[in-house]
Every structure is written in structure tokens, then in C-alpha cells.
Design an enzyme around this catalytic site. Structure first.
Site, PDB file in Angstrom:
ATOM      1  N   HIS A 346       0.846  -1.216   0.000  1.00  0.00           N
ATOM      2  CA  HIS A 346       0.000   0.000   0.000  1.00  0.00           C
ATOM      3  C   HIS A 346       0.873   1.254   0.000  1.00  0.00           C
ATOM      4  O   HIS A 346       0.545   2.249  -0.650  1.00  0.00           O
ATOM      5  CB  HIS A 346      -0.917  -0.001   1.228  1.00  0.00           C
ATOM      6  N   CYS A 347       2.010   1.191   0.699  1.00  0.00           N
ATOM      7  CA  CYS A 347       2.883   2.358   0.845  1.00  0.00           C
ATOM      8  C   CYS A 347       3.562   2.748  -0.466  1.00  0.00           C
ATOM      9  O   CYS A 347       3.964   3.889  -0.640  1.00  0.00           O
ATOM     10  CB  CYS A 347       3.993   2.056   1.848  1.00  0.00           C
ATOM     11  N   ILE A 348       3.746   1.773  -1.376  1.00  0.00           N
ATOM     12  CA  ILE A 348       4.506   2.093  -2.600  1.00  0.00           C
ATOM     13  C   ILE A 348       3.575   2.378  -3.779  1.00  0.00           C
ATOM     14  O   ILE A 348       4.024   2.461  -4.926  1.00  0.00           O
ATOM     15  CB  ILE A 348       5.498   0.965  -2.976  1.00  0.00           C
TER      16      ILE A 348
END
Ligand SMILES: NCCCCCC(N)=O
Length: 355
Positions: A346-348
Site C-alpha cells: 500500500h505504501c509504494i
């Protein structure tokens, strides 16, 4: 300016594109970023089965990224400091007439000079506007420091976040909780903010909510859960459950909470730590506890792309996600290399709503 009539859609709503940023920073990605690049290719390939992917890349890495990525992934040369597109990209808002624009938060590398992870961060801080520019969309500079990974919305007026991050003195020390809430109301048209006390144990982002929970659909979330009362995550997840079960969302709904098993616990190995350049902001020491979480997945159109983190639990999590998302394709990608960089799938990634 207030985004009158513009709301931030939920991740489960239609998307036109997903953006990523190619990893190469040698003090965050081991062995010159090569293992991480291979993983980013797999994530991009998975997402592109459902949604077009745009990969930001430096001039220096353009040729290499072009060779490693499939042709249908578009490359966009753009300067960045690192690869966390969830946090440096725009948080898109849409209106009822099919218009979209990007909210461009201030970015300070998860804490600036207080406890930030690197310096400088000016290239990262410029990315949101450039992504919007690429799409010909307007972007609006919001008056607070905020990373996209620190908020989750349901698209129907509810925003989930953690006090640990949004109220951390390294973000907006001069603003009160109410001041920050007002900015979220004004810029995302949310009507209720649900404040969870802490995020995942030992998360270097100061407890981003996207590493603790995800929104399955309005009124329903998954929560990282730990049954080992000797683990620091035990109390953190119970505090979160208590808040989620006692609050109602913007539409007055009780919130249904599905427990996701915490992987591991997972620790960085000697070999993994040895491949990273020394850094003044990020701890990559052997034995360091990794902030691993299955909640850190991307919902993109008809697909869930989730991190494979623990051989003993991956299959159970896949079954859970299949039950929670009927009709979706559920794709696991070995995400160890992303986790070693301090985040996950999700962060990337950063989605652009379809309008
Ligand atoms: N080393 C930086 C890690 C950043 C993780 C980003 C996120 N949204 O959790």
C-alpha cells in the site's frame, strides 16, 4: 481553499491509474536496490492486470527500469528522494460532476528534522503536483504535513487515522487535534475522523494507519491482530479494537472489524542489514523488528494485491481476503524486500480515481 463538493473516494471505488516510484536509494534498499526493483516489477505486473501503472523513475535508472518492466507499464521520468508514492503522491478528490483534483500535502520525510528518515525531502515534496500535472488535473497545497499512508477513508465521510502519527510533534506541532480535523474536513470533505491511538509496533513512520488497518467497504475494516500477550502488538491492537467497536462511522454505522493475523514477528537478518548503506535516519540493524502487516495491501478495481510475508500465514490470509472481497482477484506478491525498506504494497502505490 476548501474543496467544496470534492470528496476523497474509497480505494474500492473505480480507479484510472496507479502510480509507483522506482527504488534506488542505497541507504533504504539493500544491494543497490536490485532485490527491491525485482519486487517492484512483480507488484507493477500484478496491479497492471486491473489498472494501468505509471512508474516514476530517475533519469539515471530509466534504461534499467525500462528493461526490467513490462512494456505496458508506462515510465515517467521525475525526481524523487525515495519510492513511497502513497506518502509523496496526491490524495485525489472527486466531485459529483466527474471532476477530480489532487490534494498536495506537505511532506517532511516522516518527521523532518525531529525524527525524519532522510534529508533533504524536497524532491519528494514536489511529486504530488507533478503527478496531477501529468493528468492535467489541478492540485491544491494543503496547509499541513501529512502522508497518504497515515489516513484511510471509506468514501462516505469517514476517515481513519492514528493519533501516534497525525498528532506526532514531528508533523504539525503548532496545530491542535481540532485544527488537523478541520483541515481533513475542508480538504477531503470527510465528516467524521476516527482516531486510533497507535499504529503497528516499531513502525518508523510513527504508526501509519495503513500498516494497522484497511477499509474493506464502508462500515467494515480489517485490523492487524496478535494473540501473544507478551508481544507489544497485543495491547496496541486491543486499544484499536476498543475504539473501532465503541465508535460509529460518519453514517452512524457500527464498524465491523475483521482480524488479520500479524505475521511473524519478523526480524531483519544479518545478511539483509549488511547490504544497506549507513543512514542517519533509518535503523537497519540485524535483529531489528520489522513492521510487517498484511493490512498493507492495495485494492485496485477488481483486484487485491497483498504482501506475502510469512509462509505459515500467507495462505490463511489469502482465504480471508477471498472471503472479504467476493468477486475480486486476490494476488499475493513476495513483499519481504519492500518490508526491509520500512513499508509495504500500500505504501509504494497511489491510485488516481476514474471519473
Ligand atoms: N523508509 C520509509 C518507510 C515509509 C513507509 C511508508 C508507509 N506509508 O508506511
Amino acid at each position: 481553499p476548501r474543496q467544496d463538493g470534492f470528496r476523497m473516494p474509497g480505494e474500492h471505488e473505480p480507479q484510472a491509474a496507479v502510480w509507483m516510484a522506482w527504488p534506488e536509494r542505497t541507504d533504504n534498499w539493500r544491494f543497490g536496490g536490485k532485490p527491491a526493483q525485482t519486487t517492484f516489477v512483480k507488484v507493477a505486473e500484478a496491479i497492471s492486470q486491473s489498472t494501468p501503472v505509471n512508474m516514476v523513475v530517475s533519469a539515471q535508472q530509466f534504461e534499467n527500469a525500462r528493461q526490467m518492466l513490462p512494456d505496458h507499464v508506462r515510465l515517467v521520468e521525475m525526481s524523487t528522494d525515495d519510492s513511497w508514492m502513497r506518502d509523496i503522491g496526491p490524495s485525489y478528490v472527486v466531485d459529483k460532476d466527474g471532476h477530480r483534483r489532487g490534494v498536495d500535502w506537505h511532506f517532511n520525510a516522516w518527521g523532518g528534522l525531529v525524527d525524519g528518515l532522510y534529508f533533504p525531502w524536497d524532491k519528494d515534496d514536489a511529486v504530488a503536483q507533478k503527478v496531477c500535472e501529468f493528468h492535467g488535473d489541478a492540485s491544491y497545497r494543503a496547509p499541513i504535513v501529512l502522508e497518504g499512508g497515515s489516513i484511510h477513508v471509506d468514501g462516505e465521510g469517514t476517515l481513519y487515522t492514528t493519533e501516534e502519527c497525525l498528532l506526532h510533534p514531528s508533523r504539525n506541532p503548532d496545530l491542535s487535534k481540532e485544527d488537523i480535523e478541520q483541515v481533513l474536513y475542508d480538504y477531503l470533505s470527510v465528516e467524521k475522523v476516527i482516531w486510533i491511538p497507535s499504529g503497528l509496533y516499531n513502525d518508523e513512520t510513527n504508526g501509519h494507519v495503513d500498516n494497522l488497518i484497511h477499509v474493506v467497504r464502508p462500515g467494515e475494516v480489517v485490523l492487524t491482530w496478535c494473540d501473544d500477550e507478551n508481544d507489544p502488538q497485543y495491547d496496541i491492537s486491543r486499544q484499536a479494537l476498543d475504539v473501532l467497536e465503541t465508535q460509529t462511522d460518519a453514517k452512524g454505522r457500527k464498524i465491523k472489524v475483521h482480524k488479520l493475523p500479524m505475521p511473524g514477528p519478523l526480524f531483519i537478518s544479518e545478511n539483509e542489514a549488511s547490504g544497506v548503506d549507513v543512514s542517519h535516519g533509518m535503523e537497519r540493524t540485524p535483529g531489528e523488528r520489522l513492521a510487517g502487516s498484511y493490512a498493507n495491501y492495495l485494492v485496485t478495481n477488481d483486484q487485491i494485491v497483498y504482501p506475502l510475508l510469512d509462509d505459515n500465514l500467507d495462505a490463511e490470509v489469502e482465504d480471508l481476503l477471498n472471503d472479504l472481497y467476493p468477486g475480486y482477484k486476490v494476488t499475493g506478491v513476495d513483499a519481504r524486500e519492500i518490508l526491509l525498506g520500512g513499508g509495504n504494497i500500500h505504501c509504494i502505490t497511489q491510485q488516481v480515481p476514474y471519473v
